[in-house]
Design a protein around this motif. Structure first.
Motif, PDB file in Angstrom:
ATOM      1  N   VAL A   1      -1.769  26.440  17.485  1.00  0.00           N
ATOM      2  CA  VAL A   1      -0.740  26.471  18.624  1.00  0.00           C
ATOM      3  C   VAL A   1      -0.926  25.382  19.312  1.00  0.00           C
ATOM      4  N   GLU A   2       1.391  25.739  19.397  1.00  0.00           N
ATOM      5  CA  GLU A   2       2.160  24.959  19.492  1.00  0.00           C
ATOM      6  C   GLU A   2       2.576  24.230  20.535  1.00  0.00           C
ATOM      7  N   PRO A   3       2.309  22.399  20.829  1.00  0.00           N
ATOM      8  CA  PRO A   3       2.129  22.325  22.072  1.00  0.00           C
ATOM      9  C   PRO A   3       3.042  22.756  22.853  1.00  0.00           C
ATOM     10  N   THR A   4       2.798  22.751  24.140  1.00  0.00           N
ATOM     11  CA  THR A   4       4.585  22.806  24.936  1.00  0.00           C
ATOM     12  C   THR A   4       5.583  22.007  25.018  1.00  0.00           C
ATOM     13  N   ARG A   5       5.244  20.558  25.238  1.00  0.00           N
ATOM     14  CA  ARG A   5       5.319  19.729  25.501  1.00  0.00           C
ATOM     15  C   ARG A   5       5.634  18.312  25.266  1.00  0.00           C
ATOM     16  N   ASP A   6       5.750  17.478  24.514  1.00  0.00           N
ATOM     17  CA  ASP A   6       5.949  15.997  23.735  1.00  0.00           C
ATOM     18  C   ASP A   6       5.096  15.311  24.737  1.00  0.00           C
ATOM     19  N   ARG A   7       3.758  15.210  24.498  1.00  0.00           N
ATOM     20  CA  ARG A   7       2.850  14.326  24.863  1.00  0.00           C
ATOM     21  C   ARG A   7       2.589  12.599  23.815  1.00  0.00           C
ATOM     22  N   GLY A   8       3.521  12.232  23.546  1.00  0.00           N
ATOM     23  CA  GLY A   8       3.998  11.208  22.378  1.00  0.00           C
ATOM     24  C   GLY A   8       2.644  10.933  22.052  1.00  0.00           C
ATOM     25  N   TRP A   9       2.478   9.951  21.722  1.00  0.00           N
ATOM     26  CA  TRP A   9       1.197   9.362  21.430  1.00  0.00           C
ATOM     27  C   TRP A   9      -0.740   9.816  22.102  1.00  0.00           C
ATOM     28  N   ARG A  10      -0.312   9.709  23.298  1.00  0.00           N
ATOM     29  CA  ARG A  10      -1.164  10.350  24.132  1.00  0.00           C
ATOM     30  C   ARG A  10      -2.054  11.272  23.563  1.00  0.00           C
ATOM     31  N   THR A  11      -2.294  11.624  22.769  1.00  0.00           N
ATOM     32  CA  THR A  11      -3.336  13.268  21.989  1.00  0.00           C
ATOM     33  C   THR A  11      -4.250  12.435  22.026  1.00  0.00           C
ATOM     34  N   VAL A  12      -5.144  13.450  22.435  1.00  0.00           N
ATOM     35  CA  VAL A  12      -7.229  13.286  21.634  1.00  0.00           C
ATOM     36  C   VAL A  12      -7.417  13.212  20.178  1.00  0.00           C
ATOM     37  N   PRO A  13      -6.762  13.733  19.633  1.00  0.00           N
ATOM     38  CA  PRO A  13      -6.355  13.584  18.013  1.00  0.00           C
ATOM     39  C   PRO A  13      -6.176  12.017  17.869  1.00  0.00           C
ATOM     40  N   ASN A  14      -4.857  11.603  18.124  1.00  0.00           N
ATOM     41  CA  ASN A  14      -4.602  10.282  18.382  1.00  0.00           C
ATOM     42  C   ASN A  14      -5.868   9.043  18.775  1.00  0.00           C
ATOM     43  N   LEU A  15      -6.250   9.104  19.933  1.00  0.00           N
ATOM     44  CA  LEU A  15      -7.113   8.544  20.638  1.00  0.00           C
ATOM     45  C   LEU A  15      -8.354   8.296  20.192  1.00  0.00           C
ATOM     46  N   ILE A  16      -8.921   9.268  19.459  1.00  0.00           N
ATOM     47  CA  ILE A  16      -9.871   9.726  18.776  1.00  0.00           C
ATOM     48  C   ILE A  16     -10.122   9.126  17.009  1.00  0.00           C
ATOM     49  N   SER A  17      -8.795   8.841  16.573  1.00  0.00           N
ATOM     50  CA  SER A  17      -8.895   7.946  15.361  1.00  0.00           C
ATOM     51  C   SER A  17      -7.808   6.485  15.658  1.00  0.00           C
ATOM     52  N   LEU A  18      -7.480   6.509  17.041  1.00  0.00           N
ATOM     53  CA  LEU A  18      -7.897   5.259  17.156  1.00  0.00           C
ATOM     54  C   LEU A  18      -8.989   4.485  17.683  1.00  0.00           C
ATOM     55  N   ILE A  19      -9.971   4.951  18.400  1.00  0.00           N
ATOM     56  CA  ILE A  19     -11.311   4.854  18.449  1.00  0.00           C
ATOM     57  C   ILE A  19     -12.114   4.388  17.198  1.00  0.00           C
ATOM     58  N   ARG A  20     -11.844   5.004  16.329  1.00  0.00           N
ATOM     59  CA  ARG A  20     -12.690   4.765  14.722  1.00  0.00           C
ATOM     60  C   ARG A  20     -11.842   4.029  14.144  1.00  0.00           C
ATOM     61  N   LEU A  21     -10.291   3.410  14.655  1.00  0.00           N
ATOM     62  CA  LEU A  21     -10.051   2.564  13.587  1.00  0.00           C
ATOM     63  C   LEU A  21     -10.922   0.683  14.196  1.00  0.00           C
ATOM     64  N   LEU A  22     -10.527   1.195  15.919  1.00  0.00           N
ATOM     65  CA  LEU A  22     -10.882  -0.299  16.251  1.00  0.00           C
ATOM     66  C   LEU A  22     -12.407  -0.599  16.537  1.00  0.00           C
ATOM     67  N   CYS A  23     -13.748   0.930  15.706  1.00  0.00           N
ATOM     68  CA  CYS A  23     -15.336   0.454  15.230  1.00  0.00           C
ATOM     69  C   CYS A  23     -15.231   0.553  13.885  1.00  0.00           C
ATOM     70  N   VAL A  24     -13.958   0.068  13.137  1.00  0.00           N
ATOM     71  CA  VAL A  24     -14.382  -0.878  12.136  1.00  0.00           C
ATOM     72  C   VAL A  24     -14.890  -2.158  11.494  1.00  0.00           C
ATOM     73  N   PRO A  25     -14.328  -2.845  12.956  1.00  0.00           N
ATOM     74  CA  PRO A  25     -15.207  -3.884  12.992  1.00  0.00           C
ATOM     75  C   PRO A  25     -16.568  -4.541  13.521  1.00  0.00           C
ATOM     76  N   VAL A  26     -16.739  -3.117  14.683  1.00  0.00           N
ATOM     77  CA  VAL A  26     -17.480  -2.561  15.270  1.00  0.00           C
ATOM     78  C   VAL A  26     -19.305  -2.905  14.167  1.00  0.00           C
ATOM     79  N   PHE A  27     -19.127  -1.881  12.850  1.00  0.00           N
ATOM     80  CA  PHE A  27     -19.202  -1.540  11.836  1.00  0.00           C
ATOM     81  C   PHE A  27     -20.341  -2.706  11.111  1.00  0.00           C
ATOM     82  N   VAL A  28     -19.442  -3.528  10.739  1.00  0.00           N
ATOM     83  CA  VAL A  28     -19.319  -4.767   9.842  1.00  0.00           C
ATOM     84  C   VAL A  28     -20.243  -5.871  11.035  1.00  0.00           C
TER      85      VAL A  28
END
Length: 122
Positions: free
Chosen positions: A4-31
């Protein structure tokens, strides 16, 4: 599967981007869980959750359309997590150091583009 093509530009605030950002921020938590808090079970559960969310954010990006930031953020989170995981597991003695080095090196060599190597020749 239909993308499905997005109907408007959501910028960086997409669910997949937020999930990826959370995954990146969890790396030090894992350590921290593995090295600082000595909580290997919690670190393992976090690792499993992060692996599952990697699949989820990829599926969401394919299904609803990704963007340029997600194309960079997702592989960055993957690489940070995997390299950190191998190095940390080698540090605590779960993996032999030589195996961690081998896996990290070969994973990174796989991402080198042949055209990049040709450009180094001059």
């Amino acid at each position: 599967m239909t993308v499905v093509e997005p109907t408007r530009d959501r910028g960086w605030r997409t669910v997949p981007n937020l999930i990826s950002l959370i995954r990146l921020l969890c790396v030090p938590v894992f350590v921290y869980l593995l090295l600082g808090a000595d909580r290997p079970l919690a670190a393992g559960v976090l690792l499993a959750v992060l692996g599952a969310t990697d699949w989820v954010d990829g599926w969401l990006a394919r299904r609803f359309g990704g963007n340029a930031l997600g194309a960079v953020l997702d592989p960055m989170a993957d690489k940070a997590l995997l390299v950190t995981m191998y190095v940390t597991l080698a540090t605590v003695g779960v993996l032999p150091v030589w195996l961690a080095i081998l896996v990290v090196l070969f994973r990174n060599l796989q991402t080198i583009d042949v055209e990049d190597l040709d450009s180094l020749k001059g």
